[in-house]
Design an enzyme around this catalytic site. Structure first.
Site, PDB file in Angstrom:
ATOM      1  N   THR A 269       0.822  -1.209   0.000  1.00  0.00           N
ATOM      2  CA  THR A 269       0.000   0.000   0.000  1.00  0.00           C
ATOM      3  C   THR A 269       0.857   1.260   0.000  1.00  0.00           C
ATOM      4  O   THR A 269       0.469   2.287  -0.544  1.00  0.00           O
ATOM      5  CB  THR A 269      -0.928  -0.018   1.240  1.00  0.00           C
ATOM      6  OG1 THR A 269      -1.809  -1.120   1.094  1.00  0.00           O
ATOM      7  CG2 THR A 269      -1.740   1.245   1.368  1.00  0.00           C
TER       8      THR A 269
ATOM      9  N   SER B 247       1.442  -7.445  -1.077  1.00  0.00           N
ATOM     10  CA  SER B 247       2.211  -8.439  -0.313  1.00  0.00           C
ATOM     11  C   SER B 247       1.494  -9.785  -0.184  1.00  0.00           C
ATOM     12  O   SER B 247       2.090 -10.767   0.239  1.00  0.00           O
ATOM     13  CB  SER B 247       2.599  -7.898   1.062  1.00  0.00           C
ATOM     14  OG  SER B 247       1.507  -7.888   1.931  1.00  0.00           O
TER      15      SER B 247
ATOM     16  N   THR C 157       1.514  -4.492   4.274  1.00  0.00           N
ATOM     17  CA  THR C 157       1.340  -4.862   5.685  1.00  0.00           C
ATOM     18  C   THR C 157       0.744  -6.254   5.860  1.00  0.00           C
ATOM     19  O   THR C 157       0.910  -6.869   6.904  1.00  0.00           O
ATOM     20  CB  THR C 157       0.418  -3.853   6.407  1.00  0.00           C
ATOM     21  OG1 THR C 157      -0.838  -3.809   5.737  1.00  0.00           O
ATOM     22  CG2 THR C 157       1.040  -2.474   6.453  1.00  0.00           C
ATOM     23  N   ASP C 158       0.041  -6.763   4.824  1.00  0.00           N
ATOM     24  CA  ASP C 158      -0.700  -8.020   5.013  1.00  0.00           C
ATOM     25  C   ASP C 158       0.207  -9.178   5.413  1.00  0.00           C
ATOM     26  O   ASP C 158      -0.158  -9.988   6.270  1.00  0.00           O
ATOM     27  CB  ASP C 158      -1.458  -8.397   3.728  1.00  0.00           C
ATOM     28  CG  ASP C 158      -2.648  -7.489   3.474  1.00  0.00           C
ATOM     29  OD1 ASP C 158      -2.975  -6.683   4.367  1.00  0.00           O
ATOM     30  OD2 ASP C 158      -3.245  -7.578   2.381  1.00  0.00           O
TER      31      ASP C 158
END
Ligand code: ASP
Length: 325
Positions: free
Chosen positions: A14, A60, A97-98
């Site tokens: 992101t 990710s 971030t995932d």
């Protein structure tokens, strides 16, 4: 004093996302180049001498074991190569971030270098009205430089910097799907790095590894069909069960598991606490591993099992690896 040399490896997420101008959601991850992310934060140059390498540019969730192997090997190569523009002191990785917690844990288990590596990302795309990426990127560079100035590596050398906090690679998790600070140990923002008790991870030499073993996570919920286990074991070298409570599941799952002849690690779908092996595993054949994930969440137990399986299938050796991780 000369500024520390930091290599920023951009992988997407992101933080490199693009959407409608000003909007926080409805964007596409991994669009903007790493050099442009860094150019948007001129203050970085006050702290470090930075070079940027575009490692990949993906959401990710599209990170793969193959990319992990390449990333770890690339970091070690850069850490050891003093020929180009002088030795690198530290690394920053921009990442979605995932799966940031998985990548951070993988790197903490596989990097030969003890030079600091700090991962960061953002919850809002670069095109948001108030993007969080620039401050996170600056904080990650400052943290990486701070670690590089220490005489000794601090605990394990892989960290996540997010929203003003630092988290160690072993314990960090994405704990919120939507908050601006999604990272934590048990809940968002919790457990800012305790440097004195930072977790050390064991080391796995991946220099000869070209492909990681296949490990899948199977999630238990009421009435989950035990055939899920049959199917998952047919396409895997090892399984992780995200059980309920302290790693429990139904009797039909227990019975199905008795026929699963690959290593199985039992974790819990709850964010907090330790898994105990229990009645569910009573039917397990002794020749294959049945292991508690301890405090590791399912996705991290899968990372560890993939690496452990590059070394052994022996039940007691696998169990030892999990005990010491
Ligand atoms: N889906 C995005 C990713 O992980 C989410 C994020 O970066 O916050 O790439």
């Amino acid at each position: 004093m000369a500024k520390k040399k930091v290599v920023i490896l951009a992988t997407g997420g992101t933080i490199a996302g693009v959407g409608e101008a000003g909007a926080n959601t409805g964007y596409v991850s991994g669009q903007i180049a790493g050099v442009d992310l860094v150019a948007a934060v001129p203050e970085i140059a006050d702290y470090a001498d930075v070079t940027v390498e575009q490692f990949c540019n993906v959401n990710s969730d599209d990170m793969t074991g193959e990319l992990w192997l390449k990333l770890a090997k690339r970091i070690d190569e850069l850490a050891e190569d003093g020929s180009a523009s002088g030795l690198v002191d530290a690394f920053v990785i921009t990442h979605g971030t995932d799966t940031m917690d998985e990548t951070a844990y993988f790197l903490s288990l596989t990097l030969r270098t003890e030079k600091p590596v700090v991962l960061t990302g953002s919850m809002r795309p670069a095109t948001a009205k108030e993007p969080d990426g620039p401050a996170n990127l600056l904080g990650a560079v400052q943290s990486a430089v701070g670690f590089a100035l220490e005489d000794e590596p601090v605990g394990n050398n892989v960290w996540v910097y997010f929203g003003g906090d630092l988290f160690d690679a072993r314990r960090v998790q994405k704990c919120s799907a939507s908050e601006l600070q999604p990272m934590g140990i048990d809940f968002p923002g919790s457990g800012t790095a305790d440097f004195d008790n930072a977790c050390e991870s064991p080391f796995f030499d991946i220099s000869g590894v070209t492909e990681l073993p296949r490990v899948h996570v199977v999630y238990f919920a009421v009435d989950a069909n035990p055939r899920l286990l049959e199917f998952a074991s047919a396409i895997s070298d090892g399984l992780v069960i995200a059980g309920a409570g302290s790693g429990e599941f139904s009797l039909p799952w227990s019975r199905a598991l008795a026929n699963v002849d690959i290593p199985v690690v039992v974790a819990t779908r709850i964010n907090h606490g330790v898994v105990t092996l229990n009645r569910n595993l009573a039917l397990a054949p002794e020749s294959v591993a049945r292991i508690s994930a301890g405090e590791l969440p399912p996705q991290k137990a899968a990372v560890l099992l993939r690496l452990a399986l590059t070394q052994t299938k022996n039940p007691s050796r696998l169990a030892k690896i999990f005990e010491n991780a």
